[in-house]
Design a protein around this motif. Sequence first.
Motif, short mmCIF file in Angstrom:
data_model
loop_
_atom_site.label_atom_id
_atom_site.label_comp_id
_atom_site.label_asym_id
_atom_site.label_seq_id
_atom_site.Cartn_x
_atom_site.Cartn_y
_atom_site.Cartn_z
N ALA A 223 0.70 -1.32 -0.28
CA ALA A 223 -0.02 -0.04 -0.09
C ALA A 223 0.99 1.34 0.04
O ALA A 223 0.40 2.53 -0.53
CB ALA A 223 -0.72 0.07 1.36
N GLN A 224 2.02 1.27 0.84
CA GLN A 224 2.85 2.36 0.66
C GLN A 224 3.69 2.55 -0.53
O GLN A 224 3.83 3.66 -1.19
CB GLN A 224 3.93 2.04 1.77
CG GLN A 224 3.50 2.23 3.03
CD GLN A 224 4.50 1.81 4.32
OE1 GLN A 224 5.52 0.97 3.95
NE2 GLN A 224 4.35 2.33 5.42
N ALA B 246 -5.67 9.63 -1.15
CA ALA B 246 -6.43 9.59 0.13
C ALA B 246 -7.13 8.29 0.34
O ALA B 246 -6.91 8.05 1.51
CB ALA B 246 -7.39 10.83 -0.14
N GLU B 247 -7.72 7.76 -0.37
CA GLU B 247 -8.20 6.35 -0.20
C GLU B 247 -7.19 5.45 0.27
O GLU B 247 -7.00 4.71 1.17
CB GLU B 247 -8.82 5.66 -1.41
CG GLU B 247 -9.34 4.36 -1.20
CD GLU B 247 -10.63 4.29 -0.10
OE1 GLU B 247 -10.69 3.03 0.30
OE2 GLU B 247 -11.08 5.22 0.11
N LEU B 248 -5.88 5.61 -0.30
CA LEU B 248 -4.72 4.72 0.18
C LEU B 248 -4.52 5.01 1.55
O LEU B 248 -3.94 4.06 2.54
CB LEU B 248 -3.74 4.84 -0.72
CG LEU B 248 -3.62 3.76 -1.94
CD1 LEU B 248 -2.71 3.95 -2.82
CD2 LEU B 248 -3.61 2.30 -1.29
N ASP B 249 -4.54 6.24 1.94
CA ASP B 249 -4.28 6.45 3.46
C ASP B 249 -5.10 5.90 4.37
O ASP B 249 -4.84 5.27 5.47
CB ASP B 249 -4.37 8.16 3.50
CG ASP B 249 -3.24 8.77 2.90
OD1 ASP B 249 -2.20 8.57 2.93
OD2 ASP B 249 -3.27 9.91 2.53
N ALA C 75 -4.20 2.02 4.34
CA ALA C 75 -2.85 1.79 5.12
C ALA C 75 -3.17 2.04 6.57
O ALA C 75 -2.47 1.31 7.45
CB ALA C 75 -1.78 2.83 4.63
N GLY C 76 -4.00 2.94 6.76
CA GLY C 76 -4.15 3.05 8.38
C GLY C 76 -4.91 2.05 9.04
O GLY C 76 -4.56 1.63 10.09
N LYS C 77 -5.92 1.32 8.32
CA LYS C 77 -6.54 0.35 8.90
C LYS C 77 -5.76 -0.87 8.97
O LYS C 77 -5.70 -1.66 9.85
CB LYS C 77 -7.86 -0.25 8.06
CG LYS C 77 -8.94 0.92 8.00
CD LYS C 77 -10.35 -0.06 7.49
CE LYS C 77 -11.33 1.17 7.79
NZ LYS C 77 -12.43 0.68 7.33
N ILE D 96 -2.01 -4.54 12.41
CA ILE D 96 -0.99 -4.95 12.90
C ILE D 96 -0.67 -4.77 14.34
O ILE D 96 -0.25 -5.54 14.71
CB ILE D 96 0.10 -4.18 11.87
CG1 ILE D 96 0.15 -4.76 10.62
CG2 ILE D 96 1.55 -4.55 12.39
CD1 ILE D 96 1.07 -3.93 9.54
N ALA D 97 -1.02 -3.57 14.75
CA ALA D 97 -1.07 -3.04 16.03
C ALA D 97 -1.63 -4.13 17.31
O ALA D 97 -1.26 -4.56 18.13
CB ALA D 97 -1.53 -1.77 16.37
#
Length: 470
Positions: free
Chosen positions: A191-192, A241-244, A247-249, A254-255
């Motif tokens: 995604a990055q 912006a959709e990729l942000d 990636a956030g989710k 992962i967390a």
Amino acid sequence: MSSPNVILQSLTATLVGLALTSCTSLVDRWSPEGGEPQTPERFRHAAANDSAAAPSSGPWWKTYRDPELNELMSRVETNNPDVMSALARVDQAYAALGITGAQRFPQVGGTGSFTNLKDSANSLRFTLDPLQYEQYRLAVNASWELDLWGRIRGSYRREEFRSEAAQAQYEDVMLSLRAALARQYFALRFAQQEKAILADGVAVREESLQLQETRMAEGAGVKLDVARARTELESTRVQAAELDRVAGKLEHAIAVLAGEAPSNFTPSKEASPVRLPKVPAGVPSELLNRRPDLRVAERNLRAAAKQVGIRKVDFLPRISLMGDGGVASLRTDNLFASPESVYRSLGPQVDLPLFQGGVRTSAVAQAEAAWREAVENYQSALLTAVREVDDSLLDLQILQQQIDAQARAVDAANETAQLSKERFDRGLVSYFEVVDAERARLEAQRVENSLRSEHAAASVQLIQALGGSL
């Protein structure tokens, strides 16, 4: 003529001898055998040299050579609550094993009592005074079931299988969580990379919009070309912006897998390259030792077989040695001093089931049905395991073919975009052709990145399907 004590001692010695020298367990003899599934000789989509490939040593995730992934993996084992829950189940299983194992040894207990007794005068025929006295008692009692038929040994072995199944279940949870973490991590990295592709696309479109606005100001351009350039720019910004959001989710997932709150987790923002290892598939029969879920099914099958033998042995008598001894007196001052206060009893006890309305027959039928269920579960688990490996091998093969073809498509799209720009600069084509070529190039780059992301996920899936062993 022999005294009762001599007879009792002889009988006790005989029973103990039988218990200590018995080598034949009826539980083992009466437990059903079989149920092991037949494995195919090879995987359908395995390469010819897969079985000859040298296996890798060390944890499987280190073959991807990503230090951040290695550090995240170390947190899963210590922080993830699902891992802690599975570990608690292992502890429960071994505690149950200890409880069952205790039946192999004599059980010794102690009791103490004080009784103050007064009889009713109405219940006495020959005295007007009611009887009242105190009694003190201290005793030690012991019992030991003689495992003549192997019931206790079979029960202990059954619990051993269940404990081993719990341990394998823990390993399966660990494998599933680590594989999920690797997939999410690689999805974040791609995604990055896609965001970097879109960032380049935004820069190209900003430059294009500026160029069209300049041409418009100089009287060489048209308003339609400016509008098209702005449309392409804003559309690309929306995709970025959709990729942000995506990636956030992924970062949140992962967390949680690492056992942390998303607010406390900040991954590296560098889109590091993903290097996939060569994974030898081996042969299907190796899955029986590799995959923890198959070990769970196999141990459950063996535990179910032991349970059948145990239920059949329940038809036989249970023979135990019982002992009870202590002191009793009406006064405390001679509780230990008087020989008359000592009492004891020692002898065998036989429990023989005669009639229980079919309870034991039904228990055997229930155990046999549970064993048949375990056999089918084992068969199903193996078929699923083989399918998952073949699916992953097929995914890797086809995705690699798609990646190779898409890489050629990206080269062609880059060339097309360059030629379209040159033709537009010479006034041979409209700006619409340039826009279309740039859109096709961006889409081709994103498709290639998406295929590589799927390829990485398939690589992790194959390792998981193989049981996490390389």
